[in-house]
Every structure is written in structure tokens, then in C-alpha cells.
Design a protein around this motif. Structure first.
Motif, PDB file in Angstrom:
ATOM      1  N   ALA A 164       0.381  11.359   0.898  1.00 19.94           N
ATOM      2  CA  ALA A 164       1.077  10.314   1.660  1.00 19.94           C
ATOM      3  C   ALA A 164       0.261   9.962   2.901  1.00 19.94           C
ATOM      4  O   ALA A 164      -0.422  10.810   3.458  1.00 19.94           O
ATOM      5  CB  ALA A 164       2.475  10.791   2.050  1.00 19.94           C
ATOM      6  N   PRO A 165       0.303   8.704   3.311  1.00 22.18           N
ATOM      7  CA  PRO A 165      -0.589   8.273   4.392  1.00 22.18           C
ATOM      8  C   PRO A 165      -0.134   8.669   5.793  1.00 22.18           C
ATOM      9  O   PRO A 165       1.050   8.634   6.101  1.00 22.18           O
ATOM     10  CB  PRO A 165      -0.587   6.750   4.260  1.00 22.18           C
ATOM     11  CG  PRO A 165       0.735   6.427   3.653  1.00 22.18           C
ATOM     12  CD  PRO A 165       1.105   7.596   2.782  1.00 22.18           C
ATOM     13  N   SER A 166      -1.105   9.042   6.614  1.00 27.42           N
ATOM     14  CA  SER A 166      -0.896   9.169   8.050  1.00 27.42           C
ATOM     15  C   SER A 166      -1.680   8.013   8.696  1.00 27.42           C
ATOM     16  O   SER A 166      -2.295   7.219   7.988  1.00 27.42           O
ATOM     17  CB  SER A 166      -1.397  10.516   8.529  1.00 27.42           C
ATOM     18  OG  SER A 166      -1.150  10.638   9.900  1.00 27.42           O
ATOM     19  N   CYS A 167      -1.680   7.943  10.035  1.00 24.56           N
ATOM     20  CA  CYS A 167      -2.328   6.823  10.723  1.00 24.56           C
ATOM     21  C   CYS A 167      -3.739   6.537  10.190  1.00 24.56           C
ATOM     22  O   CYS A 167      -4.088   5.391   9.896  1.00 24.56           O
ATOM     23  CB  CYS A 167      -2.439   7.089  12.218  1.00 24.56           C
ATOM     24  SG  CYS A 167      -1.000   7.840  12.974  1.00 24.56           S
ATOM     25  N   ALA A 168      -4.541   7.586  10.083  1.00 23.48           N
ATOM     26  CA  ALA A 168      -5.945   7.382   9.730  1.00 23.48           C
ATOM     27  C   ALA A 168      -6.129   6.951   8.278  1.00 23.48           C
ATOM     28  O   ALA A 168      -7.136   6.322   7.945  1.00 23.48           O
ATOM     29  CB  ALA A 168      -6.754   8.640  10.024  1.00 23.48           C
ATOM     30  N   SER A 169      -5.163   7.257   7.372  1.00 22.04           N
ATOM     31  CA  SER A 169      -5.298   6.822   5.979  1.00 22.04           C
ATOM     32  C   SER A 169      -5.252   5.306   5.906  1.00 22.04           C
ATOM     33  O   SER A 169      -5.900   4.695   5.059  1.00 22.04           O
ATOM     34  CB  SER A 169      -4.186   7.391   5.097  1.00 22.04           C
ATOM     35  OG  SER A 169      -3.690   8.585   5.589  1.00 22.04           O
ATOM     36  N   CYS A 170      -4.444   4.689   6.762  1.00 18.08           N
ATOM     37  CA  CYS A 170      -4.318   3.233   6.723  1.00 18.08           C
ATOM     38  C   CYS A 170      -5.333   2.552   7.650  1.00 18.08           C
ATOM     39  O   CYS A 170      -5.820   1.474   7.324  1.00 18.08           O
ATOM     40  CB  CYS A 170      -2.907   2.810   7.108  1.00 18.08           C
ATOM     41  SG  CYS A 170      -1.665   3.282   5.885  1.00 18.08           S
ATOM     42  N   ALA A 201       7.299   1.504   9.602  1.00 22.29           N
ATOM     43  CA  ALA A 201       8.639   1.967   9.236  1.00 22.29           C
ATOM     44  C   ALA A 201       8.962   1.592   7.789  1.00 22.29           C
ATOM     45  O   ALA A 201       9.912   0.875   7.522  1.00 22.29           O
ATOM     46  CB  ALA A 201       9.678   1.382  10.191  1.00 22.29           C
ATOM     47  N   VAL A 202       8.173   2.094   6.853  1.00 25.61           N
ATOM     48  CA  VAL A 202       8.450   1.839   5.431  1.00 25.61           C
ATOM     49  C   VAL A 202       9.608   2.745   5.006  1.00 25.61           C
ATOM     50  O   VAL A 202       9.476   3.965   5.040  1.00 25.61           O
ATOM     51  CB  VAL A 202       7.203   2.140   4.559  1.00 25.61           C
ATOM     52  CG1 VAL A 202       7.531   1.926   3.082  1.00 25.61           C
ATOM     53  CG2 VAL A 202       6.020   1.282   4.969  1.00 25.61           C
ATOM     54  N   HIS A 203      10.747   2.135   4.654  1.00 20.25           N
ATOM     55  CA  HIS A 203      11.930   2.927   4.290  1.00 20.25           C
ATOM     56  C   HIS A 203      12.149   2.926   2.785  1.00 20.25           C
ATOM     57  O   HIS A 203      11.505   2.168   2.068  1.00 20.25           O
ATOM     58  CB  HIS A 203      13.166   2.388   5.013  1.00 20.25           C
ATOM     59  CG  HIS A 203      13.081   2.564   6.502  1.00 20.25           C
ATOM     60  ND1 HIS A 203      13.625   1.686   7.396  1.00 20.25           N
ATOM     61  CD2 HIS A 203      12.469   3.518   7.242  1.00 20.25           C
ATOM     62  CE1 HIS A 203      13.370   2.099   8.637  1.00 20.25           C
ATOM     63  NE2 HIS A 203      12.667   3.200   8.557  1.00 20.25           N
ATOM     64  N   TYR A 204      13.089   3.792   2.320  1.00 20.74           N
ATOM     65  CA  TYR A 204      13.411   3.781   0.894  1.00 20.74           C
ATOM     66  C   TYR A 204      13.957   2.407   0.534  1.00 20.74           C
ATOM     67  O   TYR A 204      14.937   1.961   1.140  1.00 20.74           O
ATOM     68  CB  TYR A 204      14.428   4.869   0.551  1.00 20.74           C
ATOM     69  CG  TYR A 204      13.787   6.223   0.441  1.00 20.74           C
ATOM     70  CD1 TYR A 204      12.914   6.499  -0.614  1.00 20.74           C
ATOM     71  CD2 TYR A 204      14.009   7.208   1.389  1.00 20.74           C
ATOM     72  CE1 TYR A 204      12.285   7.726  -0.720  1.00 20.74           C
ATOM     73  CE2 TYR A 204      13.378   8.446   1.282  1.00 20.74           C
ATOM     74  CZ  TYR A 204      12.527   8.688   0.237  1.00 20.74           C
ATOM     75  OH  TYR A 204      11.890   9.897   0.141  1.00 20.74           O
ATOM     76  N   PRO A 205      13.365   1.729  -0.421  1.00 19.12           N
ATOM     77  CA  PRO A 205      13.849   0.393  -0.762  1.00 19.12           C
ATOM     78  C   PRO A 205      15.157   0.470  -1.542  1.00 19.12           C
ATOM     79  O   PRO A 205      15.439   1.480  -2.164  1.00 19.12           O
ATOM     80  CB  PRO A 205      12.744  -0.183  -1.657  1.00 19.12           C
ATOM     81  CG  PRO A 205      11.674   0.834  -1.728  1.00 19.12           C
ATOM     82  CD  PRO A 205      12.232   2.132  -1.274  1.00 19.12           C
ATOM     83  N   HIS A 245       6.827   7.711   4.216  1.00 16.36           N
ATOM     84  CA  HIS A 245       5.513   8.359   4.216  1.00 16.36           C
ATOM     85  C   HIS A 245       5.520   9.623   5.069  1.00 16.36           C
ATOM     86  O   HIS A 245       4.992  10.655   4.672  1.00 16.36           O
ATOM     87  CB  HIS A 245       4.454   7.367   4.720  1.00 16.36           C
ATOM     88  CG  HIS A 245       4.239   6.225   3.783  1.00 16.36           C
ATOM     89  ND1 HIS A 245       4.084   4.929   4.191  1.00 16.36           N
ATOM     90  CD2 HIS A 245       4.161   6.192   2.432  1.00 16.36           C
ATOM     91  CE1 HIS A 245       3.915   4.151   3.134  1.00 16.36           C
ATOM     92  NE2 HIS A 245       3.967   4.890   2.054  1.00 16.36           N
ATOM     93  N   TRP A 246       6.102   9.539   6.263  1.00 10.34           N
ATOM     94  CA  TRP A 246       6.207  10.719   7.130  1.00 10.34           C
ATOM     95  C   TRP A 246       7.044  11.784   6.434  1.00 10.34           C
ATOM     96  O   TRP A 246       6.723  12.972   6.466  1.00 10.34           O
ATOM     97  CB  TRP A 246       6.826  10.330   8.474  1.00 10.34           C
ATOM     98  CG  TRP A 246       7.196  11.486   9.344  1.00 10.34           C
ATOM     99  CD1 TRP A 246       8.444  12.005   9.524  1.00 10.34           C
ATOM    100  CD2 TRP A 246       6.315  12.286  10.155  1.00 10.34           C
ATOM    101  NE1 TRP A 246       8.394  13.068  10.402  1.00 10.34           N
ATOM    102  CE2 TRP A 246       7.107  13.274  10.805  1.00 10.34           C
ATOM    103  CE3 TRP A 246       4.942  12.256  10.392  1.00 10.34           C
ATOM    104  CZ2 TRP A 246       6.565  14.214  11.675  1.00 10.34           C
ATOM    105  CZ3 TRP A 246       4.404  13.208  11.264  1.00 10.34           C
ATOM    106  CH2 TRP A 246       5.211  14.173  11.893  1.00 10.34           C
ATOM    107  N   PRO A 266      -4.533  16.171   8.382  1.00 11.79           N
ATOM    108  CA  PRO A 266      -3.534  15.139   8.050  1.00 11.79           C
ATOM    109  C   PRO A 266      -2.175  15.345   8.716  1.00 11.79           C
ATOM    110  O   PRO A 266      -1.528  14.372   9.119  1.00 11.79           O
ATOM    111  CB  PRO A 266      -3.426  15.230   6.530  1.00 11.79           C
ATOM    112  CG  PRO A 266      -4.752  15.765   6.092  1.00 11.79           C
ATOM    113  CD  PRO A 266      -5.286  16.613   7.207  1.00 11.79           C
ATOM    114  N   LEU A 267      -1.742  16.603   8.855  1.00 10.45           N
ATOM    115  CA  LEU A 267      -0.421  16.837   9.426  1.00 10.45           C
ATOM    116  C   LEU A 267      -0.378  16.625  10.949  1.00 10.45           C
ATOM    117  O   LEU A 267       0.695  16.541  11.533  1.00 10.45           O
ATOM    118  CB  LEU A 267       0.065  18.254   9.106  1.00 10.45           C
ATOM    119  CG  LEU A 267       0.405  18.517   7.639  1.00 10.45           C
ATOM    120  CD1 LEU A 267       0.737  19.974   7.411  1.00 10.45           C
ATOM    121  CD2 LEU A 267       1.564  17.634   7.176  1.00 10.45           C
TER     122      LEU A 267
END
Ligand code: HEC
Ligand code: HEC
Ligand code: HEC
Ligand code: HEC
Ligand code: HEC
Ligand code: HEC
Ligand code: HEC
Ligand code: HEC
Ligand code: HEC
Length: 409
Positions: free
Chosen positions: A201-207, A262-266, A189-190, A154-155
Motif C-alpha cells: 500500500a502506498p505511503s507519501c513517497a510511493s506516490c 483521503a481515499v476512502h472505502y468506495p 491506504h494508511w 515505508p512505515l
């Protein structure tokens, strides 16, 4: 059984590490660089399971004569062509009978799934630039997924995908963006995965799925957020936006407001002000724009009120007052703020009002408790000062009295 007999048998057991393996011996001699197959293979998961060169490439590992060892008649396949690699790996990995002997619970669907992915479809159509098994897993030093040095751990997944997806030259023929890794590195997520080591938390392959076109239990990649953020998904699906965002040209779902990579803190800046995501569709003065401003006001109001209570209570605590009960209540208050942010996803202000009101009531009550404790502290201080003063006066009076009695004597 006597030792020579065991050794004799081992020579004929496939992949036995104790047996002489001419492939390894000769290849180590002809290519002694650290990047040669014979050197790399030491860390390979296949070797750890007793397999070796000939199990993948075929041939006769007992012969030291290259003509005989690498002979087609002995099943020698040589180096597989790039387009043939998935099938090459699948000879074992798609065979439940074979894999069961080594890892009874291991999946055997990697090749089937791969053929449904963009990578697999393009490879089948003759495009060799896509990812095959070895671009993600490497070759000759293939590692178990849980090995922290594996390129698919995952990392490391994001970096592995980015070898191609961040390479503008490689991706130029396809006219798709090459900023996914760059954007992903700015995301919550990163941060959770790489900086806090949170493997949930998701990496590329999780999604995107690793082998298939999309991860399991998801009808489209755009719907993947809900596989982790379940409650948000439930409310969103009941909201007016669900139908609108997934309509023609849509499929955006959560992405419309949060983005995908680019999901940021809302924050409430998403609702009101110059950076509002709502204003792209809802002009000022319309009902939804009004709802957005109202919800932002509520969230900010509750957040501020809770922070004020927190400040007062911690001041009281530092000055030695007992406020632990109010501090525990404040946790409930913060939970209401979380609930309000969740309820926002229904896009119905009325649904958000309940947790906001409940949170406000707690903020007010705890603020009162804090104020009371601070006043109490002041009262006690005055009380103390008064009693110290009175005692002082009394001592003085007694001294005067004693002195007068002495002088009277
Ligand atoms: C006595 C030496 C020797 C032995 C034994 C030997 N090889 Fe080779 N192998 C070579 C040489 C030399 C080449 C050609 C080198 C090159 O092209 O880089 C080669 C090439 C290869 C290639 C690449 C072929 C291609 O199509 O490019 C593979 C794969 C391979 N060997 C696997 C094996 C396997 C598996 C075994 C054991 C069954 C084995 N070798 C045994 C010397 C040997
Ligand atoms: C898990 C299966 C597997 C095992 C085990 C394996 N190979 Fe390979 N090997 C491959 C694949 C796949 C390729 C094709 C790589 C490519 O296209 O870049 C390859 C390529 C090669 C080549 C061509 C040159 C190169 O480096 O790309 C040689 C030589 C070779 N292998 C030798 C060996 C030797 C020697 C061993 C044992 C020490 C071995 N292989 C073990 C799968 C394997
Ligand atoms: C686009 C990159 C990619 C490609 C192509 C790919 N894999 Fe994977 N593979 C992964 C990732 C990422 C994981 C780790 C999944 C996880 O974290 O559980 C994985 C896991 C695996 C596993 C462990 C069991 C499992 O299914 O999770 C095996 C075995 C495997 N891959 C074999 C293959 C084979 C065989 C191929 C070719 C048919 C292949 N992979 C193609 C990325 C890839
Ligand atoms: C000769 C049969 C065979 C071939 C060919 C083969 N594998 Fe394997 N592979 C195995 C066995 C057996 C294991 C060990 C059992 C396990 O861990 O699943 C394994 C394990 C793996 C794992 C580790 C899975 C885990 O536990 O995390 C990966 C990744 C993998 N193989 C990828 C590949 C790739 C990529 C290729 C093609 C280049 C390939 N394998 C070719 C038999 C094979
Ligand atoms: C060897 C290079 C390479 C690697 C490594 C690679 N890809 Fe790809 N990928 C491609 C190419 C080339 C395409 C085809 C682009 C297209 O058709 O738009 C593609 C297509 C895709 C697509 C479809 C894009 C679209 O058109 O909608 C996704 C999603 C994708 N890859 C995700 C990944 C993920 C996730 C990883 C890592 C686990 C990965 N890729 C690793 C080369 C690679
Ligand atoms: C949180 C989930 C998530 C993560 C993490 C993620 N993606 Fe995506 N990605 C998406 C979604 C959703 C789309 C849009 C797909 C759609 O609309 O069908 C997308 C689109 C893509 C595309 C198509 C081209 C584009 O940019 O629109 C590629 C290629 C891609 N992602 C690669 C990657 C790579 C490489 C990584 C890791 C660095 C990654 N993604 C991480 C969810 C994610
Ligand atoms: C594999 C599970 C998983 C997937 C898929 C996923 N997330 Fe996340 N998400 C997480 C985790 C874990 C966190 C970190 C929570 C934390 O900060 O403690 C997180 C954090 C967030 C946050 C910040 C939350 C906060 O408290 O500030 C947002 C917003 C978010 N994700 C939105 C999305 C969106 C949008 C998607 C789809 C494009 C998505 N997530 C896909 C697991 C996931
Ligand atoms: C119409 C826009 C919109 C859509 C669609 C949307 N969100 Fe949100 N989301 C927001 C706003 C605005 C906030 C910020 C509230 C705040 O913190 O002030 C937020 C906050 C969040 C948070 C953080 C909550 C917290 O406690 O900090 C998560 C997680 C989240 N959203 C996930 C999702 C998921 C998953 C989806 C899809 C199922 C989704 N959102 C769809 C607008 C949206
Ligand atoms: C991509 C365009 C788009 C975005 C971005 C968007 N909306 Fe909407 N929204 C719509 C559409 C279309 C409708 C349905 C038609 C209408 O009522 O205007 C709607 C409806 C609504 C409604 C329901 C109105 C009613 O009368 O029931 C509310 C409330 C709402 N949106 C709030 C928001 C908020 C708050 C945001 C930002 C967090 C937001 N919207 C972002 C397009 C969008």
C-alpha cells in the motif's frame, strides 16, 4: 602474515573498524551526549560498511592532534553548509565506481533525481527550508531503507514528511495545504499499510517519489494510482471522463472521485444520494445522472441478493445440510460484483450489465439451493416425526397384544 603486520595494514585501510580512529575517540570525549555524532554513529549504515567520520568529513583519522586531524590540507571539509549537503552525499552516492565496491546493485541516481524535485529546485534557488538528504535520512544515524527504525522505512515515511508538511508555520510562505498526513491517516491506504502491515500500500513517497519529482514510470503524480490499480486505469482511460478530467485545469484523474490523500472505502453512496460525487457535475434528470442511479441500483441489488443467499446457505449449513457446492458458486457470484465495480469505470452501463446479470443468476441459483436444503431439512424432520410416531404406536400395539395374551393365559 603475522598479527602485527595485519594490524599495521589495517591502520591504513580506509574505514577499518579495527584501526584507531582519532575522530571518534576525541569526539566521544568532547561530546558524550547521546545525540553527539560519536555516540549516534554506532547504528549508522556507513559504519556497518566500514566507513567512518573522515570518509564523509575528510581529515586525518590517524592523528590525535586536532590541528593535524582536522586539517584542510588533509582534505578536511568540516560541517557542510545546508545547501551543499546533497552534493556532499553525492560524492559517493553518484559514483558508480565507488558504490559498486560496496553494493553492486545500489542505485546511484539519488542526486540526479533530487535536482528534478521541488525540493531540489528550490534548494538550488537558495531556499534552505526544503528537504535535503538529511531531513529524510537523518544524519550520523543513517539507516538502511529496510531497517525498520529508518525514517524512510515505508512505515515511517509519512511521519518524516509530516515534520515539515504538517507544520503550518514552516509551510506558511508557500501557501499550500498542510493537511496531507491528517487526510492520509483516514485513508484505505494508511489502514492497509499501518494497521495491516501491507507494504504494497502506498505511503507519501510511493506516490510522490522519494528523490525525484514523481515516481518512475508515471508521467504525472495524478497518474500514479494506475501503477498499482492497473485494470481500473485501463478502463478509466477509455472512458469519456479521461479527456474531460485531464483537460484545462484538470490533471485530476482518479482523484476527482476518490481524492488523493483521503481515499476512502468506495460505496454506491458515491453514485447516488446526497453524497454522490457525480451530482457535482451531472444534474438530476440528465443521462449521466440516470446512468449513475441505474449503476448504483444494480450494485446494491446484486450485493443484497448475494448477502441473502449467503444467509440462507449458512443457515442450511448450520442445520447439518450439505450445501458446499452452492457456497463455492457464491464465491463466483461475489467475483462478479468485483467485476461490476471495476466495469463501472468505463462509465458505460452496458459494460457493467454483463457481470451484474451473471452475478444475479448465481445469487438466485444459490438462494434456490439454500431454500431447497432448508425445505428438505423440514421434510426430513416431519418424516422423522412420523416414523417415530408410527414406531411408538407399533410398540404400544405390541405391548397391548402381549398383555392380552398374558391375561388370556
Ligand atoms: C583531539 C580532538 C579532535 C580530533 C582528533 C578531531 N576533532 Fe573534530 N572537532 C574537535 C573539536 C574540539 C571541534 C570543535 C567543537 C565544536 O565546535 O563543537 C571539532 C569540530 C569538528 C567538526 C565540526 C566543524 C564545523 O565546521 O563546525 C567536524 C565535522 C569534525 N570535527 C570532524 C572531525 C573528523 C572527521 C575528525 C577526524 C579526521 C576529527 N574531527 C578529529 C576535536 C577533535
Ligand atoms: C555519512 C556522512 C557522515 C558521516 C559518516 C559523519 N558525518 Fe558528521 N556530518 C555530516 C553532515 C551531512 C553534517 C551536517 C549536518 C547538518 O547540517 O545538520 C555533519 C555534521 C557534523 C558536525 C557538526 C555538528 C553537528 O552535530 O551537526 C560534527 C561535529 C560532525 N559532523 C562530526 C562527525 C563525527 C565525529 C563523525 C564520526 C563519528 C561524523 N561526523 C560522521 C555527515 C557525516
Ligand atoms: C524527501 C525525502 C528524501 C530526500 C530529500 C532524500 N531521500 Fe533518499 N530516500 C528517501 C526514501 C523515502 C527512500 C526509500 C525508498 C524505498 O522505499 O525504496 C530513500 C532511499 C535512498 C537510498 C537507498 C537507494 C534508493 O535509491 O532507493 C539512498 C542511497 C538514498 N536514499 C540517498 C539519498 C541521498 C544521497 C539524498 C540527497 C541527494 C537523498 N537520499 C534525499 C527519501 C529521501
Ligand atoms: C564516503 C562515501 C559516502 C558518503 C559521503 C555518503 N555515503 Fe551513504 N553510503 C555509502 C556506502 C558505501 C553505503 C553502503 C552501501 C549501500 O547500502 O548502498 C551507503 C549507504 C547509505 C544508505 C543506505 C542505503 C540502503 O542500502 O538502504 C543511505 C540511506 C545513505 N547511504 C545515505 C547517505 C546520505 C544521506 C549521505 C549524506 C549525508 C551519505 N549517504 C553520504 C557511502 C557514502
Ligand atoms: C525539511 C522539510 C521538508 C521535508 C522533511 C519534506 N518536505 Fe516536501 N517540501 C518542503 C518545502 C519547504 C516545499 C516547498 C513548497 C512549495 O514550493 O510549494 C516542499 C515541497 C514538496 C512538494 C511539492 C508541493 C507543491 O508545491 O506542489 C511535494 C509533493 C513534497 N514536498 C513532498 C514531500 C514528501 C513526499 C516528503 C517526504 C518523503 C517531503 N516532502 C519531505 C519541505 C519538506
Ligand atoms: C495515493 C497517492 C498519494 C499519497 C499516498 C500521498 N499523496 Fe500527496 N498528492 C497526490 C496527488 C495525486 C497530488 C496532486 C498532485 C497533482 O495534481 O499533480 C498530491 C499533492 C500533494 C501536495 C501538494 C499540495 C496539496 O496538498 O495538493 C503535497 C505537499 C503532498 N501531496 C504531500 C504528501 C504527503 C506529505 C503525503 C504523506 C503524508 C502524501 N502527499 C501522500 C498523491 C498522493
Ligand atoms: C503503491 C500502490 C498503490 C498506489 C500508488 C495506489 N493504491 Fe490504492 N490501494 C493499494 C492497496 C495495496 C490497497 C489495499 C487493498 C486492500 O484493501 O486489500 C488499495 C486500496 C484502494 C482502494 C479501496 C479498494 C477496496 O477494495 O475497497 C481504493 C478506492 C484505492 N486504493 C484508490 C486509489 C487511488 C485513487 C489512488 C491514486 C490517488 C491509489 N489507490 C494509489 C495500492 C495502491
Ligand atoms: C467518475 C468517478 C470515478 C473515477 C474517475 C474513478 N472511480 Fe474508482 N470508483 C468510483 C465509484 C463510484 C466506485 C464505487 C463502486 C461501489 O463500490 O459501489 C469506485 C470504486 C473503486 C475501487 C474499489 C473497487 C472494489 O472492488 O471495491 C477502486 C480500487 C477504484 N475505484 C480505483 C479507481 C482508480 C485507480 C481510478 C483511476 C484510474 C478510479 N477509480 C477512477 C468512481 C470513480
Ligand atoms: C468533474 C465533473 C464530473 C464528474 C464528477 C462526473 N462526471 Fe460524468 N461527465 C462529465 C463530463 C464533462 C462529461 C461529458 C459531457 C457529458 O456527457 O455530460 C461526462 C460524461 C459522463 C457520461 C457519458 C454520457 C454519454 O452520453 O456518453 C456518463 C455515463 C457519466 N459522465 C457518468 C458519471 C458518473 C456515474 C459519475 C459519478 C461516479 C460522473 N459521471 C462524475 C463530468 C463529470
Amino acid at each position: 602474515m603475522r598479527a602485527p603486520a595485519i594490524l599495521f595494514l589495517l591502520c591504513f585501510l580506509p574505514g577499518s573498524a579495527a584501526a584507531v580512529d582519532s575522530c571518534v575517540t576525541c569526539h566521544a570525549a568532547i561530546d558524550d551526549s547521546a545525540k553527539g555524532p560519536a555516540a549516534l554513529i554506532k547504528n549508522d549504515v556507513h559504519v556497518a560498511h566500514g566507513l567512518s567520520c573522515a570518509d564523509c568529513h575528510g581529515g586525518d583519522r590517524t592523528s590525535e592532534d586536532p590541528e593535524l586531524a582536522m586539517n584542510k590540507a588533509k582534505g578536511f571539509k568540516g560541517k557542510p553548509a545546508r545547501a551543499a549537503i546533497p552534493k556532499f552525499c553525492a560524492t559517493c552516492h553518484s559514483s558508480p565506481d565507488y558504490m559498486r565496491k560496496y553494493a553492486p546493485r545500489q542505485r546511484v541516481d539519488q542526486w540526479d533525481l533530487y535536482q528534478t524535485s521541488v525540493h531540489g529546485k528550490r534548494l538550488a534557488a537558495g531556499d534552505a527550508a526544503v528537504a535535503t538528504c538529511i531531513d529524510c535520512h537523518s544524519v550520523h544515524d543513517i539507516r538502511a531503507v529496510k531497517d525498520s527504525a529508518a525514517p524512510v522505512h515505508p512505515l515511517h515515511v509519512a511521519e518524516t514528511c509530516s515534520h515539515c508538511h504538517s507544520d503550518a508555520q514552516k509551510m506558511a510562505p508557500y501557501k499550500i495545504p498542510t493537511n496531507q498526513f491528517e487526510e492520509y491517516k483516514t485513508s484505505v491506504h494508511w489502514e492497509a499499510l499501518a494497521k495491516r502491515g501491507d507494504l504494497s500500500a502506498p505511503s507519501c513517497a510511493s506516490c510522490h517519489g522519494n528523490h525525484g519529482a514523481k515516481p518512475p514510470q508515471v508521467e504525472s503524480v495524478a497518474a500514479v494510482c494506475g501503477s498499482c490499480h492497473v485494470l481500473f486505469e485501463q478502463l478509466y482511460e477509455k472512458s469519456v471522463h479521461h479527456a474531460v478530467f485531464s483537460g484545462a485545469g484538470g490533471g485530476g484523474g482518479c482523484m476527482v472521485c476518490h481524492s488523493n490523500h483521503a481515499v476512502h472505502y468506495p460505496s454506491t453512496a458515491m453514485l447516488a444520494g446526497p453524497k454522490s460525487v457525480c451530482s457535482g457535475c451531472h444534474d438530476a434528470g440528465t443521462a449521466p445522472a440516470g446512468a449513475a442511479t441505474q449503476m448504483a441500483g444494480w450494485l446494491d441489488g446484486l450485493d443484497t441478493a448475494l448477502k441473502q443467499s449467503e444467509t440462507v446457505l449458512s443457515r442450511a449449513e448450520k442445520s447439518g445440510m450439505e450445501v458446499s457446492e452452492a457456497q463455492v458458486r457464491l464465491i463466483d457470484g461475489r467475483e462478479n460484483l468485483v467485476k461490476a465495480r471495476l466495469a463501472l469505470h468505463s462509465m458505460k452501463p452496458a459494460e457493467m450489465q454483463m457481470p451484474v446479470d451473471a452475478g444475479m443468476a448465481i445469487a438466485k441459483a444459490t438462494q434456490r439451493a439454500g431454500d431447497f436444503a432448508l425445505r428438505e431439512k423440514d421434510t426430513r424432520r416431519i418424516g422423522l416425526a412420523v416414523s417415530v410416531l408410527l414406531i411408538g404406536i407399533a410398540i404400544l400395539a405390541i405391548r397391548l397384544l402381549l398383555r392380552r395374551m398374558e391375561s388370556n393365559k
